[in-house]
Design a protein around this motif. Structure first.
Motif, PDB file in Angstrom:
ATOM      1  N   ALA A  42       0.846  -1.211   0.000  1.00 15.86           N
ATOM      2  CA  ALA A  42       0.000   0.000   0.000  1.00 15.86           C
ATOM      3  C   ALA A  42       0.876   1.254   0.000  1.00 15.86           C
ATOM      4  O   ALA A  42       0.607   2.212  -0.739  1.00 15.86           O
ATOM      5  N   ALA A  43       1.945   1.245   0.813  1.00 13.14           N
ATOM      6  CA  ALA A  43       2.842   2.408   0.870  1.00 13.14           C
ATOM      7  C   ALA A  43       3.511   2.632  -0.491  1.00 13.14           C
ATOM      8  O   ALA A  43       3.620   3.767  -0.975  1.00 13.14           O
ATOM      9  N   ARG A  44       3.939   1.533  -1.116  1.00  8.97           N
ATOM     10  CA  ARG A  44       4.580   1.605  -2.444  1.00  8.97           C
ATOM     11  C   ARG A  44       3.619   2.245  -3.455  1.00  8.97           C
ATOM     12  O   ARG A  44       3.994   3.132  -4.200  1.00  8.97           O
ATOM     13  N   LEU A  45       2.368   1.802  -3.436  1.00  5.58           N
ATOM     14  CA  LEU A  45       1.400   2.310  -4.430  1.00  5.58           C
ATOM     15  C   LEU A  45       1.015   3.756  -4.135  1.00  5.58           C
ATOM     16  O   LEU A  45       0.778   4.532  -5.062  1.00  5.58           O
ATOM     17  N   ARG A  46       0.940   4.122  -2.863  1.00  7.23           N
ATOM     18  CA  ARG A  46       0.664   5.544  -2.537  1.00  7.23           C
ATOM     19  C   ARG A  46       1.770   6.424  -3.097  1.00  7.23           C
ATOM     20  O   ARG A  46       1.543   7.467  -3.691  1.00  7.23           O
ATOM     21  N   ARG A  47       3.016   5.961  -2.889  1.00 10.78           N
ATOM     22  CA  ARG A  47       4.179   6.716  -3.368  1.00 10.78           C
ATOM     23  C   ARG A  47       4.146   6.844  -4.892  1.00 10.78           C
ATOM     24  O   ARG A  47       4.330   7.923  -5.444  1.00 10.78           O
ATOM     25  N   GLU A  48       3.884   5.715  -5.555  1.00 15.85           N
ATOM     26  CA  GLU A  48       3.929   5.704  -7.029  1.00 15.85           C
ATOM     27  C   GLU A  48       2.794   6.486  -7.671  1.00 15.85           C
ATOM     28  O   GLU A  48       2.976   7.100  -8.717  1.00 15.85           O
ATOM     29  N   THR A  49       1.596   6.405  -7.063  1.00 17.04           N
ATOM     30  CA  THR A  49       0.403   6.932  -7.751  1.00 17.04           C
ATOM     31  C   THR A  49      -0.094   8.234  -7.142  1.00 17.04           C
ATOM     32  O   THR A  49      -0.892   8.934  -7.767  1.00 17.04           O
ATOM     33  N   GLY A  50       0.317   8.511  -5.900  1.00 13.01           N
ATOM     34  CA  GLY A  50      -0.230   9.670  -5.193  1.00 13.01           C
ATOM     35  C   GLY A  50      -1.689   9.460  -4.830  1.00 13.01           C
ATOM     36  O   GLY A  50      -2.366  10.393  -4.394  1.00 13.01           O
ATOM     37  N   GLY A  51      -2.181   8.247  -4.983  1.00 14.76           N
ATOM     38  CA  GLY A  51      -3.606   7.966  -4.749  1.00 14.76           C
ATOM     39  C   GLY A  51      -3.888   7.445  -3.349  1.00 14.76           C
ATOM     40  O   GLY A  51      -2.985   7.251  -2.532  1.00 14.76           O
ATOM     41  N   GLY A  52      -5.152   7.233  -3.094  1.00 15.06           N
ATOM     42  CA  GLY A  52      -5.602   6.774  -1.773  1.00 15.06           C
ATOM     43  C   GLY A  52      -5.636   5.261  -1.704  1.00 15.06           C
ATOM     44  O   GLY A  52      -6.641   4.625  -2.029  1.00 15.06           O
ATOM     45  N   VAL A  53      -4.521   4.685  -1.305  1.00 18.67           N
ATOM     46  CA  VAL A  53      -4.434   3.224  -1.184  1.00 18.67           C
ATOM     47  C   VAL A  53      -4.211   2.888   0.285  1.00 18.67           C
ATOM     48  O   VAL A  53      -3.240   3.353   0.891  1.00 18.67           O
ATOM     49  N   ARG A  54      -5.097   2.086   0.827  1.00 16.13           N
ATOM     50  CA  ARG A  54      -5.011   1.762   2.253  1.00 16.13           C
ATOM     51  C   ARG A  54      -5.013   0.258   2.430  1.00 16.13           C
ATOM     52  O   ARG A  54      -5.795  -0.445   1.789  1.00 16.13           O
ATOM     53  N   PHE A  55      -4.158  -0.223   3.307  1.00 17.16           N
ATOM     54  CA  PHE A  55      -4.103  -1.662   3.577  1.00 17.16           C
ATOM     55  C   PHE A  55      -5.109  -2.036   4.659  1.00 17.16           C
ATOM     56  O   PHE A  55      -5.220  -1.363   5.685  1.00 17.16           O
ATOM     57  N   VAL A  56      -5.838  -3.113   4.420  1.00 17.78           N
ATOM     58  CA  VAL A  56      -6.694  -3.728   5.452  1.00 17.78           C
ATOM     59  C   VAL A  56      -6.403  -5.234   5.413  1.00 17.78           C
ATOM     60  O   VAL A  56      -6.405  -5.824   4.321  1.00 17.78           O
ATOM     61  N   PRO A  57      -6.157  -5.861   6.570  1.00 21.90           N
ATOM     62  CA  PRO A  57      -5.822  -7.290   6.558  1.00 21.90           C
ATOM     63  C   PRO A  57      -7.009  -8.153   6.131  1.00 21.90           C
ATOM     64  O   PRO A  57      -8.143  -7.882   6.521  1.00 21.90           O
ATOM     65  N   LEU A  58      -6.736  -9.168   5.338  1.00 18.14           N
ATOM     66  CA  LEU A  58      -7.772 -10.152   4.993  1.00 18.14           C
ATOM     67  C   LEU A  58      -7.136 -11.443   4.493  1.00 18.14           C
ATOM     68  O   LEU A  58      -6.462 -11.463   3.468  1.00 18.14           O
ATOM     69  N   ASP A  59      -7.407 -12.514   5.233  1.00 21.40           N
ATOM     70  CA  ASP A  59      -7.133 -13.864   4.759  1.00 21.40           C
ATOM     71  C   ASP A  59      -8.480 -14.426   4.339  1.00 21.40           C
ATOM     72  O   ASP A  59      -9.366 -14.616   5.185  1.00 21.40           O
ATOM     73  N   VAL A  60      -8.651 -14.680   3.053  1.00 24.89           N
ATOM     74  CA  VAL A  60      -9.983 -15.054   2.555  1.00 24.89           C
ATOM     75  C   VAL A  60     -10.431 -16.426   3.053  1.00 24.89           C
ATOM     76  O   VAL A  60     -11.605 -16.771   2.921  1.00 24.89           O
ATOM     77  N   THR A  61      -9.503 -17.208   3.616  1.00 26.62           N
ATOM     78  CA  THR A  61      -9.894 -18.529   4.129  1.00 26.62           C
ATOM     79  C   THR A  61     -10.271 -18.492   5.604  1.00 26.62           C
ATOM     80  O   THR A  61     -10.607 -19.523   6.181  1.00 26.62           O
ATOM     81  N   SER A  62     -10.212 -17.332   6.232  1.00 23.86           N
ATOM     82  CA  SER A  62     -10.443 -17.242   7.676  1.00 23.86           C
ATOM     83  C   SER A  62     -11.735 -16.476   7.981  1.00 23.86           C
ATOM     84  O   SER A  62     -11.849 -15.283   7.654  1.00 23.86           O
ATOM     85  N   ALA A  63     -12.679 -17.156   8.618  1.00 26.05           N
ATOM     86  CA  ALA A  63     -13.946 -16.505   8.974  1.00 26.05           C
ATOM     87  C   ALA A  63     -13.683 -15.332   9.917  1.00 26.05           C
ATOM     88  O   ALA A  63     -14.329 -14.281   9.817  1.00 26.05           O
ATOM     89  N   GLY A  64     -12.719 -15.499  10.835  1.00 31.15           N
ATOM     90  CA  GLY A  64     -12.396 -14.430  11.782  1.00 31.15           C
ATOM     91  C   GLY A  64     -11.849 -13.204  11.077  1.00 31.15           C
ATOM     92  O   GLY A  64     -12.193 -12.064  11.411  1.00 31.15           O
ATOM     93  N   SER A  65     -11.006 -13.442  10.092  1.00 34.28           N
ATOM     94  CA  SER A  65     -10.410 -12.337   9.343  1.00 34.28           C
ATOM     95  C   SER A  65     -11.481 -11.600   8.530  1.00 34.28           C
ATOM     96  O   SER A  65     -11.486 -10.353   8.464  1.00 34.28           O
ATOM     97  N   ILE A  66     -12.409 -12.346   7.954  1.00 41.42           N
ATOM     98  CA  ILE A  66     -13.501 -11.709   7.202  1.00 41.42           C
ATOM     99  C   ILE A  66     -14.366 -10.879   8.155  1.00 41.42           C
ATOM    100  O   ILE A  66     -14.760  -9.750   7.850  1.00 41.42           O
ATOM    101  N   ALA A  67     -14.618 -11.429   9.354  1.00 39.20           N
ATOM    102  CA  ALA A  67     -15.425 -10.693  10.341  1.00 39.20           C
ATOM    103  C   ALA A  67     -14.716  -9.405  10.766  1.00 39.20           C
ATOM    104  O   ALA A  67     -15.358  -8.354  10.945  1.00 39.20           O
ATOM    105  N   ASP A  68     -13.398  -9.458  10.913  1.00 40.64           N
ATOM    106  CA  ASP A  68     -12.636  -8.247  11.288  1.00 40.64           C
ATOM    107  C   ASP A  68     -12.738  -7.187  10.192  1.00 40.64           C
ATOM    108  O   ASP A  68     -12.873  -5.993  10.467  1.00 40.64           O
ATOM    109  N   LEU A  69     -12.677  -7.636   8.945  1.00 43.54           N
ATOM    110  CA  LEU A  69     -12.814  -6.696   7.822  1.00 43.54           C
ATOM    111  C   LEU A  69     -14.198  -6.039   7.851  1.00 43.54           C
ATOM    112  O   LEU A  69     -14.325  -4.822   7.674  1.00 43.54           O
TER     113      LEU A  69
END
Ligand code: NAP
Length: 255
Positions: A42-69
């Protein structure tokens, strides 16, 4: 300002989709399972594009991770105009454990993420499922072809079929678990498109072609830019455009 959420955004095609969307002025939620690699991308893409790129954690195989998202989106009142189910794996060992891992990531992941995020999607949004030519129905056994190609197939029946594939290590399906997982994803695309039409949400499966990434290897003929461009057709498909289809480079291919 439009907002997109991309799974598996830390490298490969997913990262390039995030980059292209940020350059086009979208707000991008770049999700990835490893926080260090996700934050770095996300930091790399913000630097390169000047755009609004934000990281949010997600493991698509984890119900807990989906719930956190879901909690993050809910807490911050975030609405989505595009969901890109890009995260995927290939090359898991043959047999039940490998098939389970492949199906959980490539089929049940997109299914669960999509179901969890439906209430955050604006009417008229797009859902793009990143598929593969290896998921063509023609590669499956006659039974697989008949079952997954059935126009009356329901989400529940499809999930039961993918469970069967995981439980048997893809035995009797005519293709490996990767191919079956993508055939299942194509069938899911068709079902979701039908279910979500009243909300004008278009759902397509997009094939990037064979692309030079960690997955595709360095001998693949297509660049990551070409692969991502093929995926982006699904994200920006016009209101009167296709839905429930399998597309490569914006053109319909055999499901
Ligand atoms: P890649 O370079 O291997 O990247 C895969 C991405 O998926 C990585 O960001 C990876 O994250 C993420 N991922 C894997 N499991 C995950 C999980 N459980 N939760 C969240 N993220 C997960 O592959 P790629 O070539 O960019 O592939 C992207 C998509 O295109 C996949 O769906 C693939 O099947 C499809 N595709 C690729 C090709 C090709 O030739 N490359 C051809 C047809 C289709 P980590 O860094 O944490 O592993």
């Amino acid at each position: 300002m439009k907002t997109a959420l991309v799974t598996g955004g830390n490298r490969g095609i997913g990262e390039q989709v995030c980059r292209a969307l940020a350059r086009a002025g979208w707000d991008v939620l770049l999700t990835a399972r490893d926080p260090d690699r996700g934050e770095a991308a996300a930091a790399r893409l913000r630097r390169e594009t000047g755009g609004g790129v934000r990281f949010v954690p997600l493991d698509v195989t984890s119900a807990g991770s989906i719930a956190d998202l879901v909690s993050v989106l809910h807490r911050e009142g975030i609405r989505l105009d595009a969901l890109v189910n890009n995260a995927g794996i290939s090359g898991a060992p043959r047999g039940r454990a490998g098939a389970r891992r492949t199906l959980e990531t490539n089929f049940f992941g997109p299914l669960r993420v999509t179901e969890a995020l439906l209430r955050f999607l604006n009417d008229g949004a797009t859902i793009t499922n990143v598929t593969s030519g290896l998921g063509a129905l023609a590669r499956l056994s006659p039974r697989g072809r008949r079952e997954l190609g059935d126009p009356a197939l329901t989400r529940e029946r499809l999930a039961a079929l993918m469970e069967d594939c995981a439980g048997t290590g893809a035995h009797g399906w005519g293709a490996d678990a990767y191919g079956v997982s993508k055939a299942g994803l194509n069938a899911l695309t068709r079902i979701l498109a039908r279910d979500l039409a009243p909300r004008r949400i278009r759902v397509n499966a997009t094939c990037p072609g064979w692309v030079r990434t960690d997955m595709g290897g360095r001998h693949a003929p297509r660049s990551v830019q070409d692969g991502a461009a093929s995926v982006l057709f699904g994200v920006t498909v016009p209101e009167a455009g296709p839905t429930g289809k399998v597309l490569r480079d914006g053109r319909e291919i055999e499901p």
